[in-house]
Motif scaffolding. Structure first.
Motif, mmCIF file in Angstrom:
data_model
loop_
_atom_site.group_PDB
_atom_site.id
_atom_site.type_symbol
_atom_site.label_atom_id
_atom_site.label_comp_id
_atom_site.label_asym_id
_atom_site.label_seq_id
_atom_site.Cartn_x
_atom_site.Cartn_y
_atom_site.Cartn_z
ATOM 1 N N ASP A 1 -10.827 4.229 -8.423
ATOM 2 C CA ASP A 1 -11.677 4.118 -9.427
ATOM 3 C C ASP A 1 -11.736 2.714 -10.153
ATOM 4 N N ASP A 2 -10.648 2.202 -10.262
ATOM 5 C CA ASP A 2 -10.306 0.790 -10.762
ATOM 6 C C ASP A 2 -9.041 0.369 -10.150
ATOM 7 N N TYR A 3 -8.893 -0.907 -10.417
ATOM 8 C CA TYR A 3 -7.711 -1.621 -10.033
ATOM 9 C C TYR A 3 -7.660 -3.042 -10.775
ATOM 10 N N ALA A 4 -6.619 -3.388 -11.011
ATOM 11 C CA ALA A 4 -6.315 -4.863 -11.460
ATOM 12 C C ALA A 4 -5.308 -5.634 -10.413
ATOM 13 N N LEU A 5 -5.942 -6.740 -10.006
ATOM 14 C CA LEU A 5 -5.316 -7.599 -9.053
ATOM 15 C C LEU A 5 -5.001 -9.239 -9.627
ATOM 16 N N GLU B 1 -6.531 -13.842 5.131
ATOM 17 C CA GLU B 1 -6.760 -13.340 6.472
ATOM 18 C C GLU B 1 -6.255 -11.971 6.605
ATOM 19 N N ILE B 2 -4.890 -11.825 6.254
ATOM 20 C CA ILE B 2 -4.158 -10.939 6.729
ATOM 21 C C ILE B 2 -3.943 -9.662 5.667
ATOM 22 N N VAL B 3 -3.548 -10.492 4.357
ATOM 23 C CA VAL B 3 -2.657 -9.611 3.553
ATOM 24 C C VAL B 3 -4.105 -9.017 2.502
ATOM 25 N N LEU B 4 -5.012 -9.501 2.133
ATOM 26 C CA LEU B 4 -5.792 -9.320 1.259
ATOM 27 C C LEU B 4 -6.905 -7.993 1.894
ATOM 28 N N PRO B 5 -7.111 -8.258 3.236
ATOM 29 C CA PRO B 5 -7.990 -6.970 3.840
ATOM 30 C C PRO B 5 -7.180 -5.836 3.742
ATOM 31 N N ILE B 6 -5.810 -5.729 4.066
ATOM 32 C CA ILE B 6 -5.099 -4.658 3.888
ATOM 33 C C ILE B 6 -5.089 -4.103 2.602
ATOM 34 N N VAL B 7 -4.590 -4.842 1.655
ATOM 35 C CA VAL B 7 -4.511 -4.614 0.263
ATOM 36 C C VAL B 7 -5.636 -4.034 -0.279
ATOM 37 N N LEU B 8 -6.899 -4.874 -0.229
ATOM 38 C CA LEU B 8 -8.093 -4.278 -0.764
ATOM 39 C C LEU B 8 -8.756 -3.071 -0.392
ATOM 40 N N ASP B 9 -8.597 -3.011 0.918
ATOM 41 C CA ASP B 9 -8.980 -1.681 1.801
ATOM 42 C C ASP B 9 -8.456 -0.476 0.955
ATOM 43 N N TYR B 10 -7.289 -0.480 0.403
ATOM 44 C CA TYR B 10 -6.636 0.546 -0.260
ATOM 45 C C TYR B 10 -7.259 0.608 -1.587
ATOM 46 N N LEU B 11 -7.243 -0.563 -2.451
ATOM 47 C CA LEU B 11 -7.526 -0.513 -3.825
ATOM 48 C C LEU B 11 -9.105 -0.101 -3.926
ATOM 49 N N VAL C 1 0.761 -1.100 -0.049
ATOM 50 C CA VAL C 1 -0.002 0.046 0.062
ATOM 51 C C VAL C 1 0.731 1.143 0.056
ATOM 52 N N ASP C 2 2.036 1.089 0.806
ATOM 53 C CA ASP C 2 2.824 2.336 0.859
ATOM 54 C C ASP C 2 3.539 2.636 -0.516
ATOM 55 N N GLU C 3 3.745 1.543 -1.235
ATOM 56 C CA GLU C 3 4.579 1.975 -2.594
ATOM 57 C C GLU C 3 3.355 2.496 -3.496
ATOM 58 N N PHE C 4 2.314 1.934 -3.280
ATOM 59 C CA PHE C 4 1.296 2.693 -4.283
ATOM 60 C C PHE C 4 0.869 4.351 -3.953
ATOM 61 N N LYS C 5 1.032 4.520 -2.597
ATOM 62 C CA LYS C 5 0.752 5.863 -2.246
ATOM 63 C C LYS C 5 2.070 6.568 -2.635
ATOM 64 N N ALA C 6 3.295 6.023 -2.633
ATOM 65 C CA ALA C 6 4.429 6.864 -2.992
ATOM 66 C C ALA C 6 4.431 7.098 -4.375
ATOM 67 N N GLY C 7 3.312 6.390 -5.388
ATOM 68 C CA GLY C 7 3.342 6.752 -6.610
ATOM 69 C C GLY C 7 3.521 5.738 -7.759
ATOM 70 N N GLN C 8 3.845 4.613 -7.119
ATOM 71 C CA GLN C 8 4.133 3.278 -7.890
ATOM 72 C C GLN C 8 2.987 2.936 -8.540
ATOM 73 N N ASP C 9 2.809 2.180 -9.664
ATOM 74 C CA ASP C 9 1.753 1.941 -10.448
ATOM 75 C C ASP C 9 1.444 0.357 -10.457
ATOM 76 N N PHE C 10 2.635 -0.396 -9.931
ATOM 77 C CA PHE C 10 2.683 -1.762 -10.106
ATOM 78 C C PHE C 10 3.492 -2.249 -8.793
ATOM 79 N N VAL C 11 2.629 -3.287 -8.036
ATOM 80 C CA VAL C 11 3.390 -4.066 -7.022
ATOM 81 C C VAL C 11 3.297 -5.507 -7.255
ATOM 82 N N PHE C 12 4.467 -6.358 -7.106
ATOM 83 C CA PHE C 12 4.603 -7.681 -6.934
ATOM 84 C C PHE C 12 5.012 -8.147 -5.573
ATOM 85 N N LEU C 13 3.906 -8.732 -5.062
ATOM 86 C CA LEU C 13 4.045 -8.983 -3.359
ATOM 87 C C LEU C 13 4.321 -10.618 -3.479
#
Length: 391
Positions: free
Chosen positions: A323-327, A309-319, A271-283
């Motif tokens: 307006d749209d996102y791809a996962l 249980e842990i990762v998807l809730p945090i990531v999805l809360d931001y995404l 999430v922090d990488e997205f907020k810093a301006g990144q378009d793509f994250v490989f987690l």
């Protein structure tokens, strides 16, 4: 438009009698993953090209869009980039695992007990590598410390020795005699044999050399895709790919390659990488692969569940605020529990976009079986990311 790939390393498996003929993907509780699978695109992708072995090195390159038949030069050099090994064009680099061998006096009579050095810590391993460098290192052979059991040996000027070299990954021979898997090159075998005297009495009582390769080079991920990208992983191999591709590779405190990793911290880093301006994250998460190598059914299932249980809730809360996102969620290769090693079988992928919600275009439970039943099959893995990216 934000894009994220969540890579469950080695997640794909084969039906197990202990699970009633099902796979870990079928029995794991992963409601968030499966909900997206109902409205997403599900299918199979061949991540290992013909003629190559199924490794996390070439498969992850292919998933990121780098054709491994063109760019792959060996596993260890990619890891070497991550830990700062000063590699030149005529050098050869090898992965140096700290392993546990059985205690027979005759080296050739020993068996591979543990490819991961009996869970040696990074701090313990650094002391071991320093000792090896002091007693085995030279102008020609230099040892470099990595993380936990994963380290590098730099063979200065060793590129000329690459032809005909045969080395076996230690995770492929767990419980087997090493005699038919020892290196074909006498200098490497000599180092491995001498290491047993130096490390005698330690849980990690030997080195194992493999994954040889020469200095690699990749084009920029941003130049290739038009996206500013980051890779988040506890594994030097993935960090090395990111560095070679000019991607950001933040370090997450508490991130490990096992089920005890800092899932929340790695998710927040994405999430922090997205907020810093990144378009793509490989987690990237490694625990499912490690569990496969160990034949640990419960940990493989739990590894899948913890990400849900842990990762998807945090990531999805931001995404979901976008307006749209791809996962996309997928493994890089199968690591079947019964085999304890990688296979070349195609792996299931699930691709989802916010704008697809309600389309009911996918499957109720994402698994190897349901992915195969869709009929969606990609034979050339580098095409997957081009299919995934929305400009």
């Amino acid at each position: 438009m934000k894009h994220i790939i969540i890579l469950y390393d080695g997640m794909a498996d084969e039906p197990l009698p202990a699970l009633g003929g099902k796979t870990p993907m079928e029995v794991a509780r992963k409601p968030r993953f499966d909900v997206m699978g109902r409205d997403g695109e599900v299918g199979l992708v061949h991540t290992t090209p013909p003629g190559q072995s199924a490794g996390s090195d070439n498969t992850n390159l292919n998933i990121l869009g780098y054709d491994s038949t063109k760019y792959y030069t060996g596993r260890s050099p990619i890891e070497a980039v991550s830990i700062g090994v000063p590699m030149e064009a005529d050098d050869l680099c090898l992965r140096c695992n700290l392993v546990t061998l059985s205690d027979e006096d005759d080296y050739a009579a020993k068996t591979m007990v543990d490819y991961a050095g009996s869970e040696i810590t990074t701090e313990q391993a650094r002391e071991v590598i320093a000792k090896l460098q002091a007693q085995l290192g030279s102008d020609e052979f230099q040892f470099f410390a990595g993380v936990q059991y994963r380290h590098c040996l730099l063979w200065k000027g060793g590129r000329t020795k690459l032809a005909g070299m045969r080395n076996t990954p230690p995770h492929d021979i767990i419980g087997q005699p090493i005699v038919t898997h020892m290196p074909s090159h006498p200098e490497l075998l000599d180092l491995m044999q001498r290491s047993t005297a130096i490390l005698n009495g330690n849980k990690a009582n030997a080195i194992w050399l493999w994954g040889e390769g020469t200095c690699p080079a990749l084009p920029s991920f941003e130049h290739m895709t038009g996206l500013r990208g980051s890779i988040i992983s506890a594994v030097d191999l993935l960090k090395g790919i990111g560095m070679l591709a000019d991607m950001r590779t933040p370090t997450v405190p508490g991130a490990t390659d096992w089920i005890d990793t800092n899932y929340a911290g790695e998710a927040q880093a994405a999430v922090d990488e997205f907020k810093a301006g990144q378009d793509f994250v490989f987690l990237h998460f490694e625990a499912t692969d490690e569990a496969g190598h160990r034949g640990d059914v419960a940990s493989k299932i739990r590894g899948i569940e913890l990400i849900d249980e842990i990762v998807l809730p945090i990531v999805l809360d931001y995404l979901e605020q976008q307006d749209d996102y791809a996962l996309m969620i997928l493994p890089d290769h199968p690591t079947p529990l019964a085999r304890k090693t990688h296979t070349k079988d195609p792996v299931p992928y699930m691709m989802f976009r916010k704008s697809w919600r309600g389309s009911n275009r996918g499957v109720d439970c994402v698994s190897e079986k349901t992915a195969a039943a869709t009929g969606n099959v990609l034979a050339h893995a580098p095409d997957l990311i081009r299919k995934f990216i929305v400009k």
